[in-house]
Design a protein around this motif. Structure first.
Motif, PDB file in Angstrom:
ATOM      1  N   VAL A   1       0.851  -1.192   0.000  1.00  0.00           N
ATOM      2  CA  VAL A   1       0.000   0.000   0.000  1.00  0.00           C
ATOM      3  C   VAL A   1       0.889   1.246   0.000  1.00  0.00           C
ATOM      4  O   VAL A   1       2.065   1.196   0.407  1.00  0.00           O
ATOM      5  N   PRO A   2       0.389   2.398  -0.470  1.00  0.00           N
ATOM      6  CA  PRO A   2       1.211   3.614  -0.490  1.00  0.00           C
ATOM      7  C   PRO A   2       1.818   3.934   0.869  1.00  0.00           C
ATOM      8  O   PRO A   2       1.211   3.664   1.917  1.00  0.00           O
ATOM      9  N   SER A   3       3.012   4.491   0.843  1.00  0.00           N
ATOM     10  CA  SER A   3       3.776   4.738   2.075  1.00  0.00           C
ATOM     11  C   SER A   3       2.982   5.422   3.181  1.00  0.00           C
ATOM     12  O   SER A   3       3.067   5.009   4.349  1.00  0.00           O
ATOM     13  N   PRO A   4       2.167   6.461   2.890  1.00  0.00           N
ATOM     14  CA  PRO A   4       1.444   7.121   3.980  1.00  0.00           C
ATOM     15  C   PRO A   4       0.412   6.218   4.658  1.00  0.00           C
ATOM     16  O   PRO A   4      -0.012   6.511   5.785  1.00  0.00           O
ATOM     17  N   LEU A   5       0.013   5.141   3.995  1.00  0.00           N
ATOM     18  CA  LEU A   5      -1.023   4.272   4.553  1.00  0.00           C
ATOM     19  C   LEU A   5      -0.462   3.085   5.316  1.00  0.00           C
ATOM     20  O   LEU A   5      -1.221   2.346   5.959  1.00  0.00           O
ATOM     21  N   ILE A   6       0.852   2.865   5.267  1.00  0.00           N
ATOM     22  CA  ILE A   6       1.442   1.723   5.969  1.00  0.00           C
ATOM     23  C   ILE A   6       1.237   1.892   7.472  1.00  0.00           C
ATOM     24  O   ILE A   6       1.519   2.942   8.052  1.00  0.00           O
ATOM     25  N   GLY A   7       0.713   0.856   8.084  1.00  0.00           N
ATOM     26  CA  GLY A   7       0.443   0.895   9.517  1.00  0.00           C
ATOM     27  C   GLY A   7      -0.949   1.359   9.879  1.00  0.00           C
ATOM     28  O   GLY A   7      -1.279   1.441  11.068  1.00  0.00           O
ATOM     29  N   THR A   8      -1.788   1.623   8.889  1.00  0.00           N
ATOM     30  CA  THR A   8      -3.149   2.127   9.162  1.00  0.00           C
ATOM     31  C   THR A   8      -4.220   1.058   8.933  1.00  0.00           C
ATOM     32  O   THR A   8      -5.411   1.377   8.973  1.00  0.00           O
ATOM     33  N   ASP A   9      -3.820  -0.178   8.691  1.00  0.00           N
ATOM     34  CA  ASP A   9      -4.757  -1.243   8.327  1.00  0.00           C
ATOM     35  C   ASP A   9      -5.514  -0.892   7.056  1.00  0.00           C
ATOM     36  O   ASP A   9      -6.726  -1.110   6.932  1.00  0.00           O
ATOM     37  N   ALA A  10      -4.793  -0.349   6.091  1.00  0.00           N
ATOM     38  CA  ALA A  10      -5.398   0.040   4.819  1.00  0.00           C
ATOM     39  C   ALA A  10      -5.860  -1.205   4.054  1.00  0.00           C
ATOM     40  O   ALA A  10      -5.463  -2.330   4.359  1.00  0.00           O
ATOM     41  N   PHE A  11      -6.683  -0.985   3.050  1.00  0.00           N
ATOM     42  CA  PHE A  11      -7.187  -2.074   2.225  1.00  0.00           C
ATOM     43  C   PHE A  11      -6.033  -2.863   1.620  1.00  0.00           C
ATOM     44  O   PHE A  11      -5.130  -2.298   1.013  1.00  0.00           O
ATOM     45  N   GLN A  12      -6.047  -4.161   1.837  1.00  0.00           N
ATOM     46  CA  GLN A  12      -5.035  -5.104   1.361  1.00  0.00           C
ATOM     47  C   GLN A  12      -3.632  -4.801   1.889  1.00  0.00           C
ATOM     48  O   GLN A  12      -2.626  -5.092   1.231  1.00  0.00           O
ATOM     49  N   GLU A  13      -3.536  -4.266   3.087  1.00  0.00           N
ATOM     50  CA  GLU A  13      -2.230  -4.095   3.735  1.00  0.00           C
ATOM     51  C   GLU A  13      -1.925  -5.300   4.604  1.00  0.00           C
ATOM     52  O   GLU A  13      -2.757  -5.738   5.399  1.00  0.00           O
ATOM     53  N   THR A  14      -0.741  -5.850   4.448  1.00  0.00           N
ATOM     54  CA  THR A  14      -0.242  -6.892   5.350  1.00  0.00           C
ATOM     55  C   THR A  14       1.228  -6.613   5.652  1.00  0.00           C
ATOM     56  O   THR A  14       1.945  -6.020   4.839  1.00  0.00           O
ATOM     57  N   ASP A  15       1.670  -7.040   6.817  1.00  0.00           N
ATOM     58  CA  ASP A  15       3.065  -6.870   7.222  1.00  0.00           C
ATOM     59  C   ASP A  15       3.899  -7.981   6.585  1.00  0.00           C
ATOM     60  O   ASP A  15       4.141  -9.028   7.191  1.00  0.00           O
ATOM     61  N   VAL A  16       4.318  -7.762   5.360  1.00  0.00           N
ATOM     62  CA  VAL A  16       5.033  -8.797   4.610  1.00  0.00           C
ATOM     63  C   VAL A  16       6.363  -9.133   5.281  1.00  0.00           C
ATOM     64  O   VAL A  16       6.730 -10.312   5.426  1.00  0.00           O
ATOM     65  N   LEU A  17       7.104  -8.129   5.722  1.00  0.00           N
ATOM     66  CA  LEU A  17       8.403  -8.393   6.342  1.00  0.00           C
ATOM     67  C   LEU A  17       8.251  -9.240   7.595  1.00  0.00           C
ATOM     68  O   LEU A  17       9.017 -10.183   7.822  1.00  0.00           O
ATOM     69  N   GLY A  18       7.262  -8.902   8.414  1.00  0.00           N
ATOM     70  CA  GLY A  18       7.064  -9.664   9.638  1.00  0.00           C
ATOM     71  C   GLY A  18       6.656 -11.103   9.381  1.00  0.00           C
ATOM     72  O   GLY A  18       7.157 -12.030  10.026  1.00  0.00           O
ATOM     73  N   MET A  19       5.770 -11.299   8.422  1.00  0.00           N
ATOM     74  CA  MET A  19       5.258 -12.642   8.148  1.00  0.00           C
ATOM     75  C   MET A  19       6.302 -13.544   7.502  1.00  0.00           C
ATOM     76  O   MET A  19       6.242 -14.772   7.643  1.00  0.00           O
ATOM     77  N   THR A  20       7.236 -12.983   6.772  1.00  0.00           N
ATOM     78  CA  THR A  20       8.161 -13.808   5.980  1.00  0.00           C
ATOM     79  C   THR A  20       9.562 -13.875   6.564  1.00  0.00           C
ATOM     80  O   THR A  20      10.467 -14.422   5.926  1.00  0.00           O
ATOM     81  N   LEU A  21       9.735 -13.370   7.762  1.00  0.00           N
ATOM     82  CA  LEU A  21      11.084 -13.264   8.333  1.00  0.00           C
ATOM     83  C   LEU A  21      11.826 -14.597   8.331  1.00  0.00           C
ATOM     84  O   LEU A  21      13.024 -14.651   8.033  1.00  0.00           O
ATOM     85  N   GLY A  22      11.133 -15.689   8.633  1.00  0.00           N
ATOM     86  CA  GLY A  22      11.815 -16.976   8.752  1.00  0.00           C
ATOM     87  C   GLY A  22      11.889 -17.786   7.473  1.00  0.00           C
ATOM     88  O   GLY A  22      12.412 -18.909   7.491  1.00  0.00           O
ATOM     89  N   ILE A  23      11.393 -17.259   6.347  1.00  0.00           N
ATOM     90  CA  ILE A  23      11.366 -18.065   5.119  1.00  0.00           C
ATOM     91  C   ILE A  23      12.104 -17.388   3.966  1.00  0.00           C
ATOM     92  O   ILE A  23      11.925 -17.775   2.812  1.00  0.00           O
ATOM     93  N   VAL A  24      12.907 -16.374   4.259  1.00  0.00           N
ATOM     94  CA  VAL A  24      13.675 -15.703   3.216  1.00  0.00           C
ATOM     95  C   VAL A  24      15.126 -15.569   3.658  1.00  0.00           C
ATOM     96  O   VAL A  24      15.442 -15.599   4.844  1.00  0.00           O
ATOM     97  N   LYS A  25      15.986 -15.410   2.687  1.00  0.00           N
ATOM     98  CA  LYS A  25      17.387 -15.141   2.973  1.00  0.00           C
ATOM     99  C   LYS A  25      17.555 -13.701   3.434  1.00  0.00           C
ATOM    100  O   LYS A  25      18.376 -13.398   4.304  1.00  0.00           O
ATOM    101  N   HIS A  26      16.773 -12.796   2.846  1.00  0.00           N
ATOM    102  CA  HIS A  26      16.761 -11.390   3.251  1.00  0.00           C
ATOM    103  C   HIS A  26      15.487 -10.762   2.702  1.00  0.00           C
ATOM    104  O   HIS A  26      14.883 -11.281   1.760  1.00  0.00           O
TER     105      HIS A  26
END
Length: 566
Positions: A100-125
């Motif tokens: 979602v656009p930068s100003p909307l991150i953290g606002t529970d905007a439409f189709q916003e998910t915390d991708v970094l948090g959810m994928t921390l253990g399944i990526v190299k970086h």
């Protein structure tokens, strides 16, 4: 150029010509840029999980970087299983999602998910891009990181406004890493020469390091008896006389016995996975361990090594080959013993030659192995058919065997076969699957039809979740629970609904003609193979047990059947 155009330019710089994706709102600027760029082939899969698994199959078959893209929210979450699959098997992959656009991150905007948090253990970086100016450098770093050292998926999450904003900075190419000198192998050679029963144990790291040729030269020179992991199948080639087969839970009795009796285990490009080792305190109890790997984190993780060597496998194998060529190993008695075990303890299967006899899984795979061309690529799903392929198909190269090893992802095979066919347009690509796995990503039949891919599909149908049923029979007192699939659709009619020709076989006398028919057909085709519900994979080691306690059809006891391991 805006952020989206910079992504395409990065693809061109790194010769990335094929990507797998599914559009949506926050990734739409990238799809808009694709309209004006014909140099990148975009493959539209029918589910984001299919995109990730197709990129995985592309990378496995080609040795190149796989790329998948999707939008934010459910688009990103649908990628997760495929990315986790790549991570567990160390497959180089670049994952790009819109956010979602930068100003909307953290606002529970439409189709916003915390991708970094959810994928921390399944990526190299992973990266969350904060400005268009940092995107070019991130792209360069991510592409290099995914393919260097121990490969793996790298995820870039990009807000929609960053994709639309002009970037004023130029990309900074990642400097080439200097080739590391070969480590000192004096101690390794001393241990090898002192051993009377040395055994070579190789895994998927051989092909990840593009070290297939170096490995085969070493095996032919050293004449070491050898075992392979599930991901190492194909390392020795189709005609190696030193290969005892796959070890582990469904490994050959010859391979597991050699591991149990060896006095030195030379592990190259393998991580001592639990399905390979069985109960660790019963694994190679008499052996000292030399562990050679590109990833320091795998060394001494599960089993302490007498000697640990980290480095480039091509360089290490080359030095070992030269040293053993000059002074060969004196292990003739051990070699003869292993050849005896290979003859008597390999994968065997009784074949009912009666024309009207039901088709058995192992016999079908053996016939497939005899008929299919040497360059055939097989993408398996997960279950009994996967183990029959591992046991009974003779692979000429490890990149011909695509299988979900670490994660065990049902639904892997069909999209992985699609990715493999895009990676190699000339080779025959087969998806060997079970009725349970096939239904996990059956929507990708539409992808095959859309691109008219000549992928051949073989469904081994026992109308149940066969591997679960087998373990319930053997280890849960035959208490079956939620494994019946007797309401499967008519797979032939289903394929034809996608304009894919199909046929069904049920008897032994139909097997060869069925295989030859699909292989000869100029286009995609499905073969529905009916097999008995009660058929099992032999041998088997009960979960958590020691490999030397293998159970086969003739040796299982009443106690084995009734023991509950819950």
């Amino acid at each position: 150029m805006n952020g989206a155009q910079h992504i395409l330019e990065a693809f061109h710089r790194h010769n990335i010509q094929t990507i797998f994706g599914y559009p949506g709102g926050c990734i739409m600027p990238l799809y808009d840029a694709l309209v004006d760029d014909v140099r990148v082939e975009h493959v539209l899969c029918r589910h984001e999980q299919g995109c990730a698994l197709a990129a995985d199959g592309y990378a496995r078959a080609s040795g190149r970087l796989g790329v998948c893209i999707a939008t934010s929210g459910p688009g990103a979450t649908n990628l997760i299983t495929g990315v986790a699959n790549a991570h567990r098997d160390s497959i180089p992959m670049l994952v790009i999602t819109g956010q979602v656009p930068s100003p909307l991150i953290g606002t529970d905007a439409f189709q916003e998910t915390d991708v970094l948090g959810m994928t921390l253990g399944i990526v190299k970086h992973s990266y969350l891009v904060e400005s268009a100016d940092e995107l070019p450098a991130i792209l360069e770093e991510a592409i290099a990181l995914a393919q260097s050292g121990r490969p793996g998926p790298v995820w870039i999450d990009i807000p929609k406004d960053v994709l639309l904003t002009e970037a004023t900075t130029a990309p900074i190419p990642t400097p080439a890493q200097p080739q590391a000198a070969c480590p000192d192998l004096t101690s390794a050679l001393a241990l090898l020469r002192a051993a009377r029963k040395p055994l070579l144990y190789s895994g998927g790291g051989i092909s990840l390091a593009h070290a297939e040729d170096s490995f085969r030269k070493f095996t032919e020179c050293s004449k070491l008896p050898a075992v392979v992991t599930l991901k190492g199948i194909g390392n020795p080639g189709k005609y190696s006389t030193h290969n005892l087969g796959m070890l582990g839970m469904h490994g050959s009795r010859a391979a597991n016995r050699a591991v149990d009796e060896c006095d030195l285990l030379l592990v190259i490009g393998a991580r001592l996975d639990d399905r390979a080792t069985g109960k660790l305190d019963g694994f190679a109890p008499n052996a000292r361990l030399i562990h050679i790997d590109a990833d320091a984190a795998e060394i001494n993780k599960l089993r302490s090594a007498e000697l640990a060597i980290r480095g480039d496998l091509n360089a290490i194998l080359g030095e070992l080959t030269q040293a053993l060529r000059e002074t060969p190993l004196a292990i003739i008695d051990w070699q003869k013993q292993c050849q005896t075990w290979r003859t008597t303890g390999g994968f065997q299967t009784a074949v009912n030659e009666e024309p009207m006899a039901p088709i058995t899984g192992p016999a079908f795979i053996r016939q497939l192995s005899r008929v299919a061309p040497d360059d055939t690529i097989i993408a398996c799903d997960v279950g009994q058919h996967q183990m029959w392929v591992a046991q009974h198909y003779q692979f000429a190269h490890p990149r011909h065997h695509l299988t979900s090893g670490g994660l065990g992802t049902m639904g892997f095979g069909l999209p992985a076969a699609i990715g493999a066919q895009f990676a190699d347009r000339q080779s025959t690509v087969l998806n060997v699957t079970g009725d349970g796995s096939f239904m996990m990503n059956a929507q990708e039949l539409a992808t095959i039809r859309r691109y008219n891919l000549p992928v051949k599909l073989i469904i081994m149908d026992n109308q149940c979740l066969g591997m679960v049923r087998q373990q319930q029979e053997l280890f849960y007192n035959n208490r079956e629970s939620q494994i019946n699939l007797d309401d499967n659709p008519d797979f032939v009619a289903m394929a034809r609904a996608f304009d894919i020709p199909a046929l069904k076989i049920e008897r032994t006398d139909q097997v060869r003609r069925g295989i030859e028919t699909i292989l000869a057909y100029n286009g995609p085709m499905l073969l529905h193979v009916a097999i008995a519900r009660e058929e099992n994979v032999w041998p088997i080691v009960k979960p958590g047990g020691s490999n030397k306690e293998m159970i086969d059809e003739t040796r299982r006891s009443t106690a084995d059947k009734k023991e509950n391991i819950a």
